[in-house]
Design a protein around this motif. Structure first.
Motif, PDB file in Angstrom:
ATOM      1  N   ALA A  60      -0.979  10.283   1.498  1.00  0.00           N
ATOM      2  CA  ALA A  60       0.442  10.265   0.699  1.00  0.00           C
ATOM      3  C   ALA A  60       0.430  11.008  -0.590  1.00  0.00           C
ATOM      4  N   PHE A  61      -0.794  10.485  -1.346  1.00  0.00           N
ATOM      5  CA  PHE A  61      -0.838  11.168  -2.749  1.00  0.00           C
ATOM      6  C   PHE A  61      -0.887  12.738  -2.635  1.00  0.00           C
ATOM      7  N   MET A  62      -1.830  13.152  -1.988  1.00  0.00           N
ATOM      8  CA  MET A  62      -1.979  14.608  -1.730  1.00  0.00           C
ATOM      9  C   MET A  62      -0.573  15.170  -1.249  1.00  0.00           C
ATOM     10  N   VAL A  63       0.051  14.715  -0.382  1.00  0.00           N
ATOM     11  CA  VAL A  63       1.203  15.216  -0.020  1.00  0.00           C
ATOM     12  C   VAL A  63       2.257  15.459  -1.274  1.00  0.00           C
ATOM     13  N   ALA A  64       2.429  14.332  -2.012  1.00  0.00           N
ATOM     14  CA  ALA A  64       3.349  14.196  -2.937  1.00  0.00           C
ATOM     15  C   ALA A  64       3.099  15.056  -3.944  1.00  0.00           C
ATOM     16  N   GLN A  65       1.619  15.387  -4.465  1.00  0.00           N
ATOM     17  CA  GLN A  65       1.211  16.291  -5.214  1.00  0.00           C
ATOM     18  C   GLN A  65       1.539  18.031  -4.776  1.00  0.00           C
ATOM     19  N   LYS A  66       1.234  18.037  -3.595  1.00  0.00           N
ATOM     20  CA  LYS A  66       1.382  19.419  -2.895  1.00  0.00           C
ATOM     21  C   LYS A  66       2.492  19.939  -2.569  1.00  0.00           C
ATOM     22  N   PHE A  83       8.035  11.932  -3.352  1.00  0.00           N
ATOM     23  CA  PHE A  83       7.473  10.797  -4.147  1.00  0.00           C
ATOM     24  C   PHE A  83       6.456  10.096  -3.012  1.00  0.00           C
ATOM     25  N   GLN A  84       5.407   9.356  -3.780  1.00  0.00           N
ATOM     26  CA  GLN A  84       4.650   8.371  -3.044  1.00  0.00           C
ATOM     27  C   GLN A  84       5.452   6.942  -3.059  1.00  0.00           C
ATOM     28  N   CYS A  85       5.466   6.390  -2.091  1.00  0.00           N
ATOM     29  CA  CYS A  85       5.967   4.969  -2.185  1.00  0.00           C
ATOM     30  C   CYS A  85       5.272   4.124  -1.170  1.00  0.00           C
ATOM     31  N   SER A  86       5.665   2.658  -1.116  1.00  0.00           N
ATOM     32  CA  SER A  86       4.998   1.906  -0.232  1.00  0.00           C
ATOM     33  C   SER A  86       5.849   1.553   1.105  1.00  0.00           C
ATOM     34  N   GLY A  87       5.187   1.107   1.976  1.00  0.00           N
ATOM     35  CA  GLY A  87       6.017   0.400   3.125  1.00  0.00           C
ATOM     36  C   GLY A  87       6.944  -0.443   2.948  1.00  0.00           C
ATOM     37  N   ILE A 105       0.845  -1.400  -0.162  1.00  0.00           N
ATOM     38  CA  ILE A 105       0.049   0.200   0.099  1.00  0.00           C
ATOM     39  C   ILE A 105       0.907   1.126   0.047  1.00  0.00           C
ATOM     40  N   ARG A 106       0.571   2.369  -0.857  1.00  0.00           N
ATOM     41  CA  ARG A 106       1.372   3.241  -1.021  1.00  0.00           C
ATOM     42  C   ARG A 106       1.086   4.230  -0.001  1.00  0.00           C
ATOM     43  N   ASP A 107       1.252   4.132   1.227  1.00  0.00           N
ATOM     44  CA  ASP A 107       0.908   5.039   2.159  1.00  0.00           C
ATOM     45  C   ASP A 107       2.057   5.749   2.732  1.00  0.00           C
ATOM     46  N   CYS A 108       3.206   5.810   2.032  1.00  0.00           N
ATOM     47  CA  CYS A 108       4.373   6.612   2.626  1.00  0.00           C
ATOM     48  C   CYS A 108       4.653   7.614   1.578  1.00  0.00           C
ATOM     49  N   VAL A 109       5.592   8.571   1.936  1.00  0.00           N
ATOM     50  CA  VAL A 109       6.537   9.388   0.908  1.00  0.00           C
ATOM     51  C   VAL A 109       7.587   9.346   1.247  1.00  0.00           C
ATOM     52  N   ARG A 110       8.432   9.544  -0.008  1.00  0.00           N
ATOM     53  CA  ARG A 110      10.035   9.899   0.278  1.00  0.00           C
ATOM     54  C   ARG A 110      10.150  11.320   0.074  1.00  0.00           C
ATOM     55  N   LEU A 111      11.143  11.946   0.745  1.00  0.00           N
ATOM     56  CA  LEU A 111      11.426  13.186   0.634  1.00  0.00           C
ATOM     57  C   LEU A 111      13.174  13.339   0.199  1.00  0.00           C
ATOM     58  N   ARG A 112      13.434  13.697  -1.006  1.00  0.00           N
ATOM     59  CA  ARG A 112      14.807  13.540  -1.435  1.00  0.00           C
ATOM     60  C   ARG A 112      15.184  15.106  -1.697  1.00  0.00           C
ATOM     61  N   GLY A 113      16.529  15.212  -1.250  1.00  0.00           N
ATOM     62  CA  GLY A 113      17.192  16.519  -1.777  1.00  0.00           C
ATOM     63  C   GLY A 113      16.993  17.318  -0.492  1.00  0.00           C
ATOM     64  N   LEU A 114      16.851  17.096   0.673  1.00  0.00           N
ATOM     65  CA  LEU A 114      16.539  17.904   2.082  1.00  0.00           C
ATOM     66  C   LEU A 114      17.838  18.528   2.181  1.00  0.00           C
ATOM     67  N   PRO A 115      17.887  19.712   2.691  1.00  0.00           N
ATOM     68  CA  PRO A 115      19.082  20.354   3.070  1.00  0.00           C
ATOM     69  C   PRO A 115      19.725  19.468   4.188  1.00  0.00           C
ATOM     70  N   ALA A 138      14.529  11.287   3.555  1.00  0.00           N
ATOM     71  CA  ALA A 138      13.687  11.077   4.655  1.00  0.00           C
ATOM     72  C   ALA A 138      12.218  10.309   4.057  1.00  0.00           C
ATOM     73  N   PHE A 139      11.845   9.430   4.959  1.00  0.00           N
ATOM     74  CA  PHE A 139      10.570   8.716   4.511  1.00  0.00           C
ATOM     75  C   PHE A 139       9.542   9.150   5.742  1.00  0.00           C
ATOM     76  N   ILE A 140       8.324   9.075   5.357  1.00  0.00           N
ATOM     77  CA  ILE A 140       7.209   9.742   6.194  1.00  0.00           C
ATOM     78  C   ILE A 140       6.172   8.808   6.101  1.00  0.00           C
ATOM     79  N   GLN A 141       5.502   8.314   7.153  1.00  0.00           N
ATOM     80  CA  GLN A 141       4.214   7.481   7.058  1.00  0.00           C
ATOM     81  C   GLN A 141       2.949   8.182   7.269  1.00  0.00           C
ATOM     82  N   MET A 142       2.109   8.156   6.205  1.00  0.00           N
ATOM     83  CA  MET A 142       0.902   8.852   6.358  1.00  0.00           C
ATOM     84  C   MET A 142      -0.135   7.895   6.655  1.00  0.00           C
ATOM     85  N   LYS A 143      -1.409   8.446   7.160  1.00  0.00           N
ATOM     86  CA  LYS A 143      -2.535   7.397   7.709  1.00  0.00           C
ATOM     87  C   LYS A 143      -2.928   6.806   6.457  1.00  0.00           C
TER      88      LYS A 143
END
Length: 699
Positions: free
Chosen positions: A497-503, A517-521, A439-449, A487-492
């Protein structure tokens, strides 16, 4: 004579000239004879760039078009014409020598030298010495604006000269105005003399650096993202046009003595350093290189040394240094010289060899070799992975700073780069477990300071922070304990997760944009367990245990059995302390507490993965109840460490090793007194977890 020179690129103009790596598209020049105040013919030449896509600023300022540039000559031909036409004009004026004069440093240092270096052709000698008209003008008129604020237009306005650029073609007005400014400086009122030209170093000079030296922090930068095989000469070539101090390139090594893709570079002054910072994200081959400010203290930590042996080895200047790795421990100087052969003679014979040894005198298998020229070094590099004895030998280019770093610091003191204490068996506290499944309920953040923390991520997420699961932010750290930029973030839910990736995709955090990016656990688990996730798909962690090989570790649903020996490891010895809003002033001594209910193991892959991740918000230790502390203190089967760091782990022991041999090995050191309960042989169960055939833990 002076040759007044002006140029433009296909990109940025003015103070940012050359900062975007765009190619030269225009050169305008004119010879000025200073004694007679006569001028030669004004020449304007278009240059055909490989990429004719002009920036909007370039089109607006210069009026040039891709069509017009497509008919021009390439840069090497234009520079040949430049030399021929200048020589012809000098002959008419009865002169034979000249020096360039440009509007500032950028055209020579940031455009011509880097571009010709990338295109692999040499500039003539005249481009290694030039006058900076802005500096000369300020020296002649001290009350004028500061050098960094000067432009051709401001200098002309100061002198009351005409400043209508529309009267002439782009480039022509600039050169004519520069000539008029020079004539004003030569007038009887000023009588300025051009005596101290700027210089560009022909090549980088190697040399040792002492820890007692004073290094100005305003002259040092850190370059990150270098190819691992880069040498000091490659780095000097990347900064071509800028003057690097003698011995000013220091390649950084990790705790294992291998290059980590970073280097500290020291320039001759702060002006050169500031120009180097403008090359942030310029390319070395296909890789872009990040350039940041650094300190003199950091440079000395990497490059400084005081060993007489190393100083004597490096006293022969302008030598090419090759590093040999994997030598048999019994290899002698004669063996190494015989391996290299007569086609690549070593400078000074045996004196050109330096073996790296441990503090007790045992060889490490590394050595450094000096060669007097590039040809001999190339011949030596051709022997890469040839056999000496029963071992193949690796050969790499090296630097004086690397010699000092390896010999003086890597094996004779503490590690250069502090590393996180190895987390052997961290525990994930229930009820918060790492997500699993597809289930793709996570997001990956890439390129953080690299300075970003949890608070910065939560601020970056904005209103979406309410949809993050408890303990659902996973910062990925590298082996040095520093943020990796991921960083990885687990969404509810997957929708959240899709909305966060888009926004939030490519939204700015501090001075960098962050990809979301949206990704799975399951994908998150692969990365947090040491695997990689890229466009090619998933690459599993480099784990050798069958029980954890794919796809079995996608879920980790079974309860893990925690060996009794694991209770020895105190949390502060394994993970950095988690920040809490309020810290108790009189906190009781902490021991690791393992609840009876099923806990999940979070395995460590430090030995197999170069940058193991750490998730401080998820992987932690459960605070022990007071009763557990007392029970642990009185237990006879579980000794408590007297202090953090009193535990050592021995790896690679012979199979027939006994207690007597181990105690003999530690002779001269104080270990647990009275009985030898501090010496614990790991059980088969623990050994399978730690992936070692036979290990001992000593107190």
């Amino acid at each position: 004579s002076l040759v007044v020179l002006f140029g433009a690129t296909a990109g940025a103009y003015g103070a940012k000239l050359g900062s975007d790596e765009r190619e030269l598209i225009l050169l305008v020049w004119q010879v000025v004879d200073l004694p007679s105040k006569k001028v030669g013919t004004l020449h304007k030449s278009l240059v055909k760039a490989d990429n004719l896509d002009l920036s909007d600023q370039c089109r607006e300022v210069s009026g040039l078009t891709p069509e017009g540039l497509g008919k021009a000559e390439p840069l090497d031909r234009v520079l040949q014409q430049f030399s021929q036409l200048v020589s012809s004009d000098l002959k008419v004026l009865g002169r034979s020598s000249y020096t360039l004069c440009s509007d500032g440093q950028l055209l020579i240092r940031q455009v011509l030298h880097p571009e010709t270096s990338k295109k692999n052709f040499l500039l003539s000698d005249c481009f290694y010495s030039f006058y900076d008209l802005r500096k000369e003008f300020h020296a002649c008129y001290p009350s004028s604006a500061a050098v960094k604020d000067q432009t051709i237009k401001t200098m002309a306005e100061y002198l009351g000269l005409g400043t209508d650029e529309t009267e002439e073609d782009f480039g022509v007005w600039q050169v004519k105005t520069m000539v008029a400014i020079i004539f004003s400086m030569l007038s009887e009122n000023c009588n300025h003399i051009f005596t101290d030209p700027e210089t560009v170093k022909y090549k980088y000079e190697t040399g040792p650096c002492s820890k007692s030296e004073t290094v100005d922090s305003e002259t040092v930068i850190r370059a990150r993202g270098l190819p691992w095989q880069s040498s000091d000469q490659d780095i000097a070539r990347f900064f071509k046009g800028l003057n690097i101090a003698k011995g000013g390139v220091a390649l950084c090594l990790n705790a294992q003595g291998r290059r980590n893709g970073e280097a500290l570079v020291r320039f001759v002054n702060s002006e050169q350093r500031d120009l180097a910072l403008e090359r942030h994200k310029h390319h070395m081959g296909s890789r872009y290189i990040e350039v940041y400010k650094a300190t003199g203290e950091e440079f000395l930590k990497i490059a400084g040394g005081t060993s007489n042996e190393v100083a004597q080895f490096l006293s022969k200047e302008n030598q090419v240094i090759i590093r040999m790795r994997g030598l048999p421990f019994t290899a002698t100087q004669e063996d190494v010289l015989g391996f290299l052969g007569p086609e690549c003679p070593v400078t000074g014979g045996k004196e050109g060899l330096l073996f790296v040894k441990y503090p007790d005198g045992r060889p490490t298998g590394d050595a450094f070799v000096l060669f007097s020229c590039e040809e001999y070094a190339q011949n030596a590099l051709k022997k890469h992975k040839e056999i000496l004895g029963k071992r193949y030998i690796e050969l790499f280019r090296s630097t004086a700073a690397e010699v000092q770093q390896v010999v003086l610091n890597r094996y004779m003191s503490t590690p250069l780069i502090p590393t996180l204490p190895t987390p052997i068996i961290p525990v994930i506290p229930p009820p918060y477990t790492i997500a699993t499944g597809s289930i793709r309920d996570c997001v990956r953040l890439r390129g953080l300071p690299y300075t970003a923390g949890i608070d910065d991520i939560l601020e970056f997420m904005g209103d979406a922070t309410g949809d993050i699961k408890p303990h659902g932010v996973h910062m990925v750290l590298n082996q040095q304990g520093r943020p990796s930029g991921d960083a990885f973030i687990q969404m509810k839910s997957a929708d959240k997760a899709f909305m966060v990736a888009q926004k939030c995709h490519k939204k700015m955090m501090k001075d960098r944009y962050v990809e979301v990016f949206q990704c799975s656990g399951e994908e998150m688990n692969f990365v947090l367990m040491g695997g990689t996730l890229n466009r090619s798909g998933l690459s599993p962690p480099p784990c050798k245990l069958p029980c954890l090989s794919p796809p079995a570790y996608a879920a980790f649903q079974t309860a893990a059995v925690i060996p009794a020996e694991a209770a020895l490891y105190q949390p502060q010895a394994l993970l950095p302390t988690t920040r809490t809003p309020q810290a108790s002033a009189a906190a009781p001594p902490t021991v690791t507490y393992y609840p009876a209910q099923a806990a999940q193991l979070y395995m460590n892959y430090t030995a197999y993965y170069p940058s193991p991740p750490v998730s401080p918000t998820t992987v932690g230790y459960i605070a022990a109840p007071p009763g557990a502390v007392a029970a642990a203190a009185t237990a006879t089967h579980t000794p408590i460490l007297p202090q953090p760091g009193a535990l050592v782990r021995m790896q690679g022991l012979p199979y027939n090793t006994g207690m007597k041999e181990i105690l003999s090995f530690f002779q001269g050191y104080q270990y647990a007194p009275d009985d030898y309960n501090g010496l614990i042989q790991l059980s088969d169960q623990a050994r399978s977890v730690l992936q070692a055939p036979k290990e001992w833990v000593c107190l």
